[in-house]
Write a protein that holds these residues in place. Structure first.
Motif, PDB file in Angstrom:
ATOM      1  N   GLY A  84      -4.546  -6.883 -12.174  1.00 35.28           N
ATOM      2  CA  GLY A  84      -3.292  -6.808 -11.915  1.00 35.28           C
ATOM      3  C   GLY A  84      -2.304  -7.895 -12.390  1.00 35.28           C
ATOM      4  N   THR A  85      -1.258  -7.997 -11.691  1.00 36.57           N
ATOM      5  CA  THR A  85      -0.195  -8.862 -11.923  1.00 36.57           C
ATOM      6  C   THR A  85       0.300  -9.889 -10.986  1.00 36.57           C
ATOM      7  OG1 THR A  85       1.788  -7.388 -11.566  1.00 36.57           O
ATOM      8  CG2 THR A  85       0.857  -7.033 -13.580  1.00 36.57           C
ATOM      9  N   THR A  86       1.126 -10.727 -11.074  1.00 33.36           N
ATOM     10  CA  THR A  86       1.342 -11.641 -10.134  1.00 33.36           C
ATOM     11  C   THR A  86       2.078 -10.761  -9.124  1.00 33.36           C
ATOM     12  OG1 THR A  86       2.129 -13.296 -11.583  1.00 33.36           O
ATOM     13  CG2 THR A  86       2.802 -13.531  -9.616  1.00 33.36           C
ATOM     14  N   ASN A  87       2.954  -9.756  -9.118  1.00 36.81           N
ATOM     15  CA  ASN A  87       3.597  -9.067  -8.119  1.00 36.81           C
ATOM     16  C   ASN A  87       2.948  -7.815  -7.659  1.00 36.81           C
ATOM     17  OD1 ASN A  87       4.554  -8.397 -10.688  1.00 36.81           O
ATOM     18  ND2 ASN A  87       6.458  -7.543  -9.657  1.00 36.81           N
ATOM     19  N   LYS A  88       2.062  -7.189  -8.564  1.00 35.45           N
ATOM     20  CA  LYS A  88       1.619  -6.116  -8.183  1.00 35.45           C
ATOM     21  C   LYS A  88      -0.034  -5.852  -8.579  1.00 35.45           C
ATOM     22  CE  LYS A  88       5.269  -2.594  -7.523  1.00 35.45           C
ATOM     23  NZ  LYS A  88       5.382  -1.380  -7.282  1.00 35.45           N
ATOM     24  N   THR A  89      -0.815  -5.414  -7.594  1.00 32.95           N
ATOM     25  CA  THR A  89      -2.342  -5.018  -7.980  1.00 32.95           C
ATOM     26  C   THR A  89      -2.604  -3.774  -7.247  1.00 32.95           C
ATOM     27  OG1 THR A  89      -2.716  -7.340  -8.130  1.00 32.95           O
ATOM     28  CG2 THR A  89      -4.556  -6.089  -8.046  1.00 32.95           C
ATOM     29  N   PHE A 126       9.649  -6.387  -5.537  1.00 33.10           N
ATOM     30  CA  PHE A 126       8.761  -5.393  -6.217  1.00 33.10           C
ATOM     31  C   PHE A 126       7.387  -5.777  -6.264  1.00 33.10           C
ATOM     32  CE2 PHE A 126       7.757  -2.852  -9.934  1.00 33.10           C
ATOM     33  CZ  PHE A 126       7.938  -1.433  -9.531  1.00 33.10           C
ATOM     34  N   THR A 127       6.752  -5.313  -5.011  1.00 41.66           N
ATOM     35  CA  THR A 127       5.161  -5.742  -4.976  1.00 41.66           C
ATOM     36  C   THR A 127       4.470  -4.699  -4.464  1.00 41.66           C
ATOM     37  OG1 THR A 127       5.508  -6.400  -2.609  1.00 41.66           O
ATOM     38  CG2 THR A 127       6.008  -8.229  -4.189  1.00 41.66           C
ATOM     39  N   ALA A 128       3.082  -4.762  -4.730  1.00 39.70           N
ATOM     40  CA  ALA A 128       2.271  -3.904  -4.013  1.00 39.70           C
ATOM     41  C   ALA A 128       0.732  -4.859  -4.104  1.00 39.70           C
ATOM     42  CB  ALA A 128       1.876  -2.758  -5.099  1.00 39.70           C
ATOM     43  N   ASP A 129       0.190  -4.662  -3.075  1.00 41.10           N
ATOM     44  CA  ASP A 129      -1.201  -5.316  -3.021  1.00 41.10           C
ATOM     45  C   ASP A 129      -2.102  -4.441  -2.134  1.00 41.10           C
ATOM     46  OD1 ASP A 129      -0.760  -5.779  -0.287  1.00 41.10           O
ATOM     47  OD2 ASP A 129      -1.637  -7.835  -0.417  1.00 41.10           O
ATOM     48  N   VAL A 130      -3.367  -4.866  -2.636  1.00 46.48           N
ATOM     49  CA  VAL A 130      -4.504  -3.989  -2.146  1.00 46.48           C
ATOM     50  C   VAL A 130      -4.715  -4.309  -0.775  1.00 46.48           C
ATOM     51  CG1 VAL A 130      -6.901  -3.133  -2.447  1.00 46.48           C
ATOM     52  CG2 VAL A 130      -5.258  -3.367  -4.569  1.00 46.48           C
ATOM     53  N   SER A 131      -4.848  -3.237   0.281  1.00 52.11           N
ATOM     54  CA  SER A 131      -5.143  -3.663   1.667  1.00 52.11           C
ATOM     55  C   SER A 131      -6.683  -4.030   1.684  1.00 52.11           C
ATOM     56  CB  SER A 131      -4.655  -2.391   2.605  1.00 52.11           C
ATOM     57  OG  SER A 131      -5.605  -1.447   2.508  1.00 52.11           O
ATOM     58  N   MET A 132      -7.186  -4.696   2.877  1.00 52.98           N
ATOM     59  CA  MET A 132      -8.494  -4.794   3.080  1.00 52.98           C
ATOM     60  C   MET A 132      -9.168  -3.476   3.263  1.00 52.98           C
ATOM     61  SD  MET A 132     -11.061  -6.834   3.343  1.00 52.98           S
ATOM     62  CE  MET A 132     -10.350  -8.430   3.144  1.00 52.98           C
ATOM     63  N   GLU A 133      -8.476  -2.670   3.808  1.00 53.27           N
ATOM     64  CA  GLU A 133      -9.290  -1.197   3.970  1.00 53.27           C
ATOM     65  C   GLU A 133      -9.515  -0.749   2.647  1.00 53.27           C
ATOM     66  OE1 GLU A 133      -6.593  -2.274   5.711  1.00 53.27           O
ATOM     67  OE2 GLU A 133      -6.472  -1.345   7.711  1.00 53.27           O
TER      68      GLU A 133
END
Ligand SMILES: *Cc1c(COP(=O)(O)O)cnc(C)c1O
Length: 466
Positions: free
Chosen positions: A207-212, A241-248
Motif C-alpha cells: 500500500g501507500t502511506t495514506n491508502k492500503t 484521503f485515506t483508506a485502511d484495511v479493517s481487522m475483519e
C-alpha cells in the motif's frame, strides 16, 4: 601573561592524598571506604582544575575555597549522593497522565500491596495445591482470558518484547506483510522495520502511506509469507484521503490464505473511555471477537499497570510463543506479575474507574478539576502568599505515553511563581526537592494540574511551596 592569578589558583589545588588525609582527620566518624574518598577527591579536584583553566577572569573564581574546610563540603556532598537513592518519588503535576519520563502509569494501591507481598518468597512457579512446579504465566492468564475472551495469554517484559517474540516465533526467516501506513516509530527506539530485522522476519511493505486496500495484501502473499501484521498507529493519525484495511477484512484474508493475523495494539484498552471525551481506541475484547490470532499490548499505558508486554490469542500460537527460547530472556519478574495480576483483578471484580489511577485521572471531569484547583490555590494563598503569587486558569491535560495524541482534556491549573529571585532557580529547587515536584513551565509561571495529583500529593505540593 598577565594571568598570574590562574597560576596561583592552580598551584593552590591540593594534592589528592593530602586532601584525603585532611578530610579523614577532620571527619573521624566518616566510615566510607578509603578508595571511595580518593575517587571523590580526584573528581572534585579535576572539576576545580577545569574551572580554573576555563575561567575568563579572576572574579569568576572568587568564591572558590581550596582549603581543607572548603573541600570538605564538596566531599560531603559527593559522598552523600552515593547514600541517597537515585530513583526517587516525583509529584507529577504536569497533567500528562502517562508521562514516560516519570514511569508512565501510577499504580493502583492494590497493585503496590501485591508487589510488596510478592517481594519475598512467593509461589511464582509453584503449584501449591499439587506441590509441583507451576508456570509464572498462570497467575495472570485466567484473568486475561476472562477479560478479553481470548483462548490463552502470556506476559513478557514490555510490548516491544512482545512484538519481537511474536514475530520471531511466527515468522523468523519468512515474510510479514504490513501496510506502509502502519510502519510506526514509538518513542525513538521502537520502530517496526527495526524490530522486524531483530526478530529475523522479513518485512514486506504494501500500500501507500495514506491508502492500503485488501488487494495490496493479496498481491503480496506468496509461499514465503508467514504472517499478516496490523500495527495500531498509537501516536499519530493519517487524515484526509485515506483508506485502511479493517481487522475483519484482514482476518478474512488470513482465513483465505491460511495465514495467522497479528495486531500490535500498543495501549490496549479494556474500558471504553469515549464517554469521558477520549478518542475511540480499539477495545481488546472487540479485537479478539474480530478473530485476530495474536494481539500484543503494553501493561503500563492505558491499562494502568506495571511495565509489561501482554500477548493474548489462539492457544496454538500462544503455546508456540511460550516455548520460544527468547521467552527466557524476555520473561517478567515476580514483582511485575504481582502488580499486573492485582491490576487485572480490579478490572474483573473491582471498580477500575476509581481504583486504577490512570483511568481515574483520565475520567476526571472538568468541573471536578476546577474545584480541586480552586481549593489548592486557596490553600497556597493562605500558607505561602509571602513567597509566591497564585492564580488559576483553564488549560488542557494530555494522555501521554504516545497514546491518543489528539485528545486534549479540559482542566483548570494552579499557576504559581516566586515573588522574588530567579524563576528558573526556583523551579530547579522544586524539581530537586524531597519529594521532587515537577509541573509545566509556561512564560515564567509554573502550572500545576490537579489531574495527575492525588489528594495526598496536594498536601505535599503545599509543603513543597511553603
Ligand atoms: C507503545 C507501543 C509499543 C511499545 O510498547 P512498550 O510497552 O513501551 O515496549 C509498541 N507498539 C505500539 C503500537 C505502541 O503504541
Amino acid at each position: 601573561m598577565g594571568e598570574n592569578w590562574r597560576q596561583t589558583y592552580l598551584r593552590s589545588l591540593p594534592a589528592v592524598d593530602t586532601a584525603v588525609m585532611a578530610y579523614k582527620q577532620n571527619n573521624p566518624d566518616n566510615h566510607y571506604p578509603h578508595a571511595l574518598m580518593v575517587q571523590a577527591v580526584q573528581e572534585i579536584v579535576e572539576t576545580l582544575r577545569r574551572q580554573i583553566l576555563t575561567a575568563e577572569n579572576e572574579k569568576e573564581l572568587k568564591g572558590m575555597k581550596l582549603t581543607p574546610g572548603g573541600l570538605a563540603t564538596r566531599i560531603d556532598t559527593w559522598l552523600s549522593r552515593l547514600t541517597s537513592p537515585s530513583l526517587r518519588r516525583v509529584i507529577n503535576a504536569t497533567g500528562t497522565v502517562l508521562h514516560t519520563n516519570m514511569g508512565r502509569a501510577a499504580l493502583a494501591d492494590k497493585a503496590k500491596e501485591a508487589m510488596e507481598e510478592a517481594a519475598g518468597y512467593c509461589n511464582l512457579e509453584m503449584d501449591l495445591l499439587e506441590g509441583r512446579r507451576g508456570s509464572r504465566h498462570e497467575h495472570v492468564e485466567k484473568l486475561l482470558v476472562s477479560l478479553t475472551g481470548a483462548e490463552a495469554a502470556c506476559v513478557v517484559n514490555n510490548n516491544a518484547a512482545a512484538v519481537l517474540l511474536c514475530l520471531n516465533t511466527l515468522a523468523a526467516g519468512k515474510k510479514v506483510i504490513v501496510s506502509r501506513g502502519e510502519l510506526v516509530e514509538i518513542g525513538g527506539s521502537f520502530r517496526i522495520p527495526d524490530v522486524m530485522v531483530a526478530s529475523g522476519a522479513q518485512l514486506t511493505e504494501v500500500g501507500t502511506t495514506n491508502k492500503t486496500h485488501p488487494a495490496d495484501y493479496e498481491n503480496a502473499v506468496d509461499e514465503e509469507t508467514a504472517l499478516l501484521l496490523k500495527v495500531h498507529t498509537s501516536n499519530y493519525k493519517v487524515v484526509g484521503f485515506t483508506a485502511d484495511v479493517s481487522m475483519e477484512q484482514l482476518v478474512s484474508l488470513g482465513k483465505k490464505y491460511q495465514l495467522p493475523v497479528m495486531e500490535d495494539l500498543g495501549s490496549g484498552l479494556f474500558v471504553d473511555l469515549t464517554p469521558y471525551g477520549l478518542e475511540a481506541e480499539p477495545l481488546v475484547a472487540k479485537r479478539v471477537a474480530d478473530g485476530v490470532d495474536v494481539l500484543t499490548l503494553s501493561g503500563d499505558k492505558l491499562l494502568g499497570g506495571p511495565q509489561a508486554g501482554i500477548i493474548v490469542g489462539k492457544r496454538t500460537y500462544i503455546e508456540r510463543i511460550r516455548k520460544n527460547q527468547l521467552m527466557r530472556a524476555l520473561r517478567p519478574d515476580k514483582v511485575t506479575l504481582a502488580a499486573l495480576e492485582a491490576t487485572l483483578r480490579i478490572y474483573l471484580t473491582g471498580n477500575p474507574l476509581q481504583e486504577i489511577p490512570v483511568l481515574a485521572m483520565l475520567s476526571a471531569t472538568a468541573a471536578e478539576l476546577q474545584e480541586r484547583a480552586e481549593k489548592l490555590a486557596d490553600r497556597l494563598r493562605q500558607e505561602a502568599s509571602a513567597l509566591i503569587t497564585v492564580d488559576t486558569r483553564e488549560d488542557v491535560s494530555f494522555v501521554g505515553g504516545g497514546a491518543m495524541p489528539q485528545t486534549k482534556l479540559a482542566t483548570t491549573v494552579v499557576a504559581v511563581r516566586p515573588k522574588s529571585g530567579s524563576f528558573s532557580h526556583w523551579v530547579q529547587k522544586l524539581r530537586t526537592g524531597e519529594p521532587a515536584l515537577v509541573g509545566r513551565v509556561q512564560d515564567d509561571w509554573l502550572l500545576l494540574d490537579p489531574r495527575t495529583l492525588s489528594i495526598a500529593d496536594e498536601e505535599e505540593v503545599v509543603r513543597c511551596l511553603m
